[in-house]
Design an enzyme around this catalytic site. Structure first.
Site, PDB file in Angstrom:
ATOM      1  N   ARG A  36      25.165  86.808  41.913  1.00 49.95           N
ATOM      2  CA  ARG A  36      26.379  86.018  42.174  1.00 49.95           C
ATOM      3  C   ARG A  36      26.887  86.228  43.588  1.00 49.95           C
ATOM      4  NH1 ARG A  36      32.224  85.988  40.731  1.00 49.95           N
ATOM      5  NH2 ARG A  36      32.773  83.882  40.029  1.00 49.95           N
ATOM      6  N   ILE A  62      34.241  78.631  42.453  1.00 48.34           N
ATOM      7  CA  ILE A  62      33.094  79.076  41.656  1.00 48.34           C
ATOM      8  C   ILE A  62      33.715  79.643  40.381  1.00 48.34           C
ATOM      9  CG2 ILE A  62      33.033  81.240  43.027  1.00 48.34           C
ATOM     10  CD1 ILE A  62      30.113  81.580  42.256  1.00 48.34           C
ATOM     11  N   SER A  63      33.219  79.208  39.230  1.00 48.15           N
ATOM     12  CA  SER A  63      33.841  79.585  37.959  1.00 48.15           C
ATOM     13  C   SER A  63      33.718  81.081  37.693  1.00 48.15           C
ATOM     14  CB  SER A  63      33.184  78.830  36.807  1.00 48.15           C
ATOM     15  OG  SER A  63      33.159  77.450  37.062  1.00 48.15           O
ATOM     16  N   GLN A  64      34.593  81.542  36.808  1.00 48.01           N
ATOM     17  CA  GLN A  64      34.592  82.929  36.347  1.00 48.01           C
ATOM     18  C   GLN A  64      33.279  83.187  35.581  1.00 48.01           C
ATOM     19  OE1 GLN A  64      37.765  83.127  33.573  1.00 48.01           O
ATOM     20  NE2 GLN A  64      37.236  85.186  32.851  1.00 48.01           N
ATOM     21  N   PRO A  65      32.637  84.340  35.794  1.00 48.31           N
ATOM     22  CA  PRO A  65      31.368  84.625  35.105  1.00 48.31           C
ATOM     23  C   PRO A  65      31.426  84.451  33.580  1.00 48.31           C
ATOM     24  CG  PRO A  65      31.757  86.252  36.803  1.00 48.31           C
ATOM     25  CD  PRO A  65      32.975  85.384  36.777  1.00 48.31           C
TER      26      PRO A  65
END
Ligand code: SAH
Length: 217
Positions: A36, A62-65
């Site tokens: 990431r 960028i989205s949360q994992p």
């Protein structure tokens, strides 16, 4: 970053996903394999493995994992699947999908984001991802139906073009539905010859799905 420190962060990253309920081993493996830190902006590199969304170029995120892992899990991917993603952003979700599916087509309305994502995807060896600049609300005209479609921006309504472009033998469309500044739900639509079934999953928070290709870069 010191090597041991980086290993520890990596383990914590996977442990957090497990603890939050991600149980699919293939999804956890893919999340563990995609770096990431290669998809975040340089100034956020120290928090690349924290479970939080981060700002990227063009005012996007960028989205949360955890959300990436949940969406990937809820997509129920099989190795032969052809996947369409709407909202390439950093390319991170596409990289995770690329490890679990045969082919990924990802559409982004900002040319700058699409170009950077292409470079990053190439750098991490995600060779089965094609990034296209355009309006994903229209699907990708001229392509055969996709087994899976994932939208990573929030839509007020389900775009009909995406339902049309979904395979009718159990094809799944996963998308955040709701107003830009209000409550959004992750929704899974499953298409068969008999119609489209809808399931409500979890509460989410996404940037808006906007019509048209971006006029600025
Ligand atoms: N999946 C991304 C996160 C995307 S943020 C990642 O892993 O980093 C949502 C993205 O959707 C933004 O980059 C935004 O520009 C894009 N987007 C919004 N509306 C769109 C549309 N109609 N077509 C294509 N991309 C769109």
């Amino acid at each position: 970053m010191h090597r041991d420190e980086s290993d520890t962060r990596h383990l914590e990253f996977l442990l957090t996903l497990r603890r939050r309920g991600i149980g699919d081993q293939a999804v956890l493996r893919a999340m563990g394999e995609v770096p990431r830190d290669r998809f975040v902006e340089l100034q956020h590199i120290d928090t690349a493995y924290a479970d939080q969304a981060l700002p990227i170029a063009c005012g996007q995120t960028i989205s949360q994992p955890y959300v990436v892992a949940t969406m990937t899990e809820q997509l129920r991917l099989r190795p032969h699947h052809r996947v369409l993603e709407i909202g390439t952003g950093s390319g991170y979700q596409a990289a995770v999908l690329s490890r679990l599916a045969r082919e990924v087509v990802s559409v982004e309305r900002y040319r700058t984001l699409a170009e950077h994502a292409r470079e990053r995807l190439r750098a991490v060896g995600a060779n089965n991802v094609e990034v296209i600049v355009g309006d994903g609300m229209l699907g990708v005209p001229g392509r055969v139906a996709f087994d899976r479609i994932i939208v990573t921006a929030a839509a007020a309504d389900v775009p009909q073009a995406l339902i049309d472009q979904l395979a009718d033998d159990g094809g799944i469309l996963l998308l955040p539905l709701g107003p830009h500044d209000g409550p959004q739900r992750l929704v899974r639509l499953t298409k068969t010859k008999d119609g489209v079934a809808r399931e409500d999953l979890i509460a989410v928070r996404f940037v808006p799905l906007l019509p048209g290709q971006a006029r600025e870069l």
